[in-house]
Design a protein around this motif. Structure first.
Motif, short mmCIF file in Angstrom:
data_model
loop_
_atom_site.label_atom_id
_atom_site.label_comp_id
_atom_site.label_asym_id
_atom_site.label_seq_id
_atom_site.Cartn_x
_atom_site.Cartn_y
_atom_site.Cartn_z
N LYS A 189 -40.35 -3.16 13.89
CA LYS A 189 -40.33 -3.48 12.48
C LYS A 189 -38.78 -3.63 11.83
N VAL A 190 -38.30 -4.53 11.34
CA VAL A 190 -37.04 -4.56 10.88
C VAL A 190 -37.00 -5.43 9.24
N ALA A 191 -36.49 -4.55 8.42
CA ALA A 191 -36.66 -4.91 7.04
C ALA A 191 -35.04 -5.60 6.61
N VAL A 192 -34.84 -6.74 6.18
CA VAL A 192 -33.76 -7.18 5.76
C VAL A 192 -33.52 -7.15 4.08
N VAL A 193 -32.77 -6.22 3.57
CA VAL A 193 -32.69 -6.28 2.06
C VAL A 193 -31.67 -7.29 1.60
N GLY A 194 -32.09 -8.12 0.87
CA GLY A 194 -31.41 -8.99 0.26
C GLY A 194 -31.77 -10.53 0.51
N ALA A 195 -31.70 -11.49 -0.34
CA ALA A 195 -32.08 -12.74 -0.09
C ALA A 195 -31.16 -13.96 -0.40
N GLY A 196 -29.82 -13.51 -0.53
CA GLY A 196 -28.71 -14.67 -0.57
C GLY A 196 -28.50 -15.14 0.78
N VAL A 197 -27.40 -15.56 0.88
CA VAL A 197 -27.11 -16.61 2.03
C VAL A 197 -26.91 -15.43 3.15
N ILE A 198 -26.38 -14.46 2.83
CA ILE A 198 -26.17 -13.34 3.90
C ILE A 198 -27.50 -13.01 4.35
N GLY A 199 -28.36 -12.36 3.51
CA GLY A 199 -29.48 -11.81 3.98
C GLY A 199 -30.41 -12.72 4.66
N LEU A 200 -30.63 -14.00 4.10
CA LEU A 200 -31.35 -14.83 4.75
C LEU A 200 -31.07 -15.41 6.31
N SER A 201 -29.78 -15.88 6.22
CA SER A 201 -29.29 -16.14 7.51
C SER A 201 -29.14 -15.04 8.64
N THR A 202 -28.85 -13.71 8.11
CA THR A 202 -29.11 -12.57 9.18
C THR A 202 -30.56 -12.43 9.35
N ALA A 203 -31.57 -12.40 8.73
CA ALA A 203 -32.93 -12.51 9.05
C ALA A 203 -33.36 -13.59 10.21
N SER A 239 -40.55 4.81 6.35
CA SER A 239 -41.91 5.12 6.96
C SER A 239 -42.63 3.76 7.15
N GLU A 240 -41.99 2.65 6.79
CA GLU A 240 -42.53 1.44 6.98
C GLU A 240 -41.75 0.48 7.96
N TYR A 241 -40.42 0.91 8.16
CA TYR A 241 -39.61 -0.23 9.13
C TYR A 241 -38.88 0.92 10.04
N ASN A 242 -38.41 0.33 11.22
CA ASN A 242 -37.88 0.95 12.33
C ASN A 242 -36.40 0.77 12.14
N ILE A 243 -35.95 -0.27 11.45
CA ILE A 243 -34.54 -0.58 11.32
C ILE A 243 -34.40 -1.32 10.04
N VAL A 244 -33.39 -0.83 9.21
CA VAL A 244 -33.18 -1.57 7.87
C VAL A 244 -31.89 -2.29 7.95
N VAL A 245 -31.79 -3.60 7.40
CA VAL A 245 -30.44 -4.43 7.48
C VAL A 245 -30.19 -4.47 5.97
N ASN A 246 -28.90 -4.17 5.51
CA ASN A 246 -28.31 -4.18 4.07
C ASN A 246 -27.68 -5.20 3.86
N CYS A 247 -28.03 -6.33 3.20
CA CYS A 247 -27.47 -7.47 2.95
C CYS A 247 -27.75 -7.72 1.34
N ALA A 248 -27.44 -6.53 0.76
CA ALA A 248 -27.48 -6.46 -0.81
C ALA A 248 -26.50 -7.23 -1.73
N GLY A 249 -25.29 -7.60 -1.17
CA GLY A 249 -24.32 -8.11 -1.73
C GLY A 249 -23.84 -7.19 -2.78
N ILE A 250 -23.63 -7.69 -4.23
CA ILE A 250 -23.19 -6.78 -5.03
C ILE A 250 -24.24 -5.54 -5.32
N GLY A 251 -25.62 -5.57 -5.12
CA GLY A 251 -26.52 -4.69 -5.25
C GLY A 251 -26.11 -3.27 -4.32
N ALA A 252 -25.26 -3.61 -3.43
CA ALA A 252 -24.98 -2.60 -2.59
C ALA A 252 -24.15 -1.50 -3.41
N HIS A 253 -23.64 -1.80 -4.30
CA HIS A 253 -22.78 -1.00 -5.20
C HIS A 253 -23.58 0.15 -5.70
#
Length: 341
Positions: A5-19, A174-188
């Protein structure tokens, strides 16, 4: 092991294209996109979406060029397909003009865009305040339709999308095996990245269907980018400003600057003002990390900090992030096999 299970955090162009890249390259994975905001409420929805690269001082030029080449080739194929209108992608010709000749007359991306050449004296007569210019054809992405097109592709690939505010990446362990951080400015806030800072951009979206060519001042501050339905006029680059409220004096300044480049814009109608915070860093953060608490490990892939150049490199960085996810998967499967022994 069961489907990772892979979670991608962020739904801008970077998050969606990465997913999407992860779903394409790791079909055994179950991919989920988590974000507190989806289109039309992302920073990417404000972006002009022109494929003219921004230079990252801390990223090697050959890497930036590869990201741009992959993104250009991907969008060029879409622009040449029956899906071009739905995806909001089209070719546009125009000029980048300079008041003084730049040190670099051939930017690193000049052989990726189409028909790059110095402007002729006759063409420069259109811009009496400028002494040098470059003419070329590139791709323009109308961002809200493109984000919706990506979401449609994700759903067709079986990717789940949920509105969820993630306050800490560890909460997903506890829910995902890998997390991908595409949070943009939210990563601050999300990963406490002090090297990430906002560069506020205010733009105008206007109705001026007679404007067919893009015009960009070489300093990158003033630009006119015609889209399929509206023309984007810009802009500002205000470092460390977190304000999302439009500033009326800035609106007037942008409009006046753009009219000095293209006087016919005085007739533009239905002016809408948009503000976005570009997630800026010395270099894009594109790397693996393993978070660990009490002997429990969570593999993370970071892909954020694209600043003003996200659309120009989004597919290239998404492919690289998907490759890093593949490396995490291989490591997980290796440790799972060893555990069985």
């Amino acid at each position: 092991m069961a489907a990772p299970k892979v979670a991608v955090v962020g739904a801008g162009v970077i998050g969606l294209s990465t997913a999407l890249c992860i779903a394409e390259t790791c079909p055994s994975c179950s991919v989920t996109v988590l974000s507190d905001q989806f289109s039309p409420n992302t920073t990417s929805d404000v972006a002009a979406g022109m494929l003219i690269p921004h230079t990252y001082p801390g990223t090697p030029i050959h890497v930036q060029k590869q990201w741009f080449k992959e993104t250009f080739a991907y969008l060029f194929a879409i622009s040449n397909s029956a899906e071009a209108a739905e995806a909001g992608i089209h070719l546009v010709s125009g000029w980048q003009v300079f008041k003084t000749t730049p040190k670099e007359e051939l930017p690193f991306w000049s052989d990726v865009v189409l028909g790059f050449r110095p402007m002729s004296e006759a063409e420069l007569q259109k811009f009496p305040q400028h002494r040098f210019g470059q003419a070329f054809m590139t791709l323009k992405c109308d961002c809200p339709p493109y984000l919706l097109w990506l979401e449609k592709r994700l759903k067709a690939s079986g990717v789940q999308m949920y509105t969820r505010k993630v306050a800490d990446l560890w909460e997903l362990h506890s829910e995902y095996n890998i997390v991908v951080n595409c949070a943009g400015i939210g990563a601050h806030q999300l990963v406490r990245d002090e090297k990430l800072f906002p560069v506020r951009g205010q733009v105008l979206k206007v109705h001026a269907p007679w404007v067919k060519n893009f015009i960009r001042d070489g300093d990158g501050l003033t630009y006119i980018y015609p889209g399929i339905r509206r023309v984007t006029l810009g802009g500002t680059r205000e470092k460390e400003s977190w304000s999302l409220s439009p500033d009326p004096s800035t609106t007037k300044d942008i409009f006046d600057r753009c009219c000095s480049l293209e006087p016919s814009l005085r007739g533009a109608q239905d002016i809408k003002v948009k503000v976005g915070l570009r997630p800026s860093r010395w270099c894009v953060r594109l790397q693996r990390e393993v978070l660990s608490q009490g002997g429990v490990k969570l593999p993370v892939v970071h892909n954020y900090g694209h600043g003003a150049g996200g659309f120009s490199v989004h597919r290239g960085t998404a492919k690289e992030a998907a490759h890093l996810v593949g490396e995490c998967l291989a490591a997980l499967q290796g440790s799972s096999s060893r555990a069985k022994l």
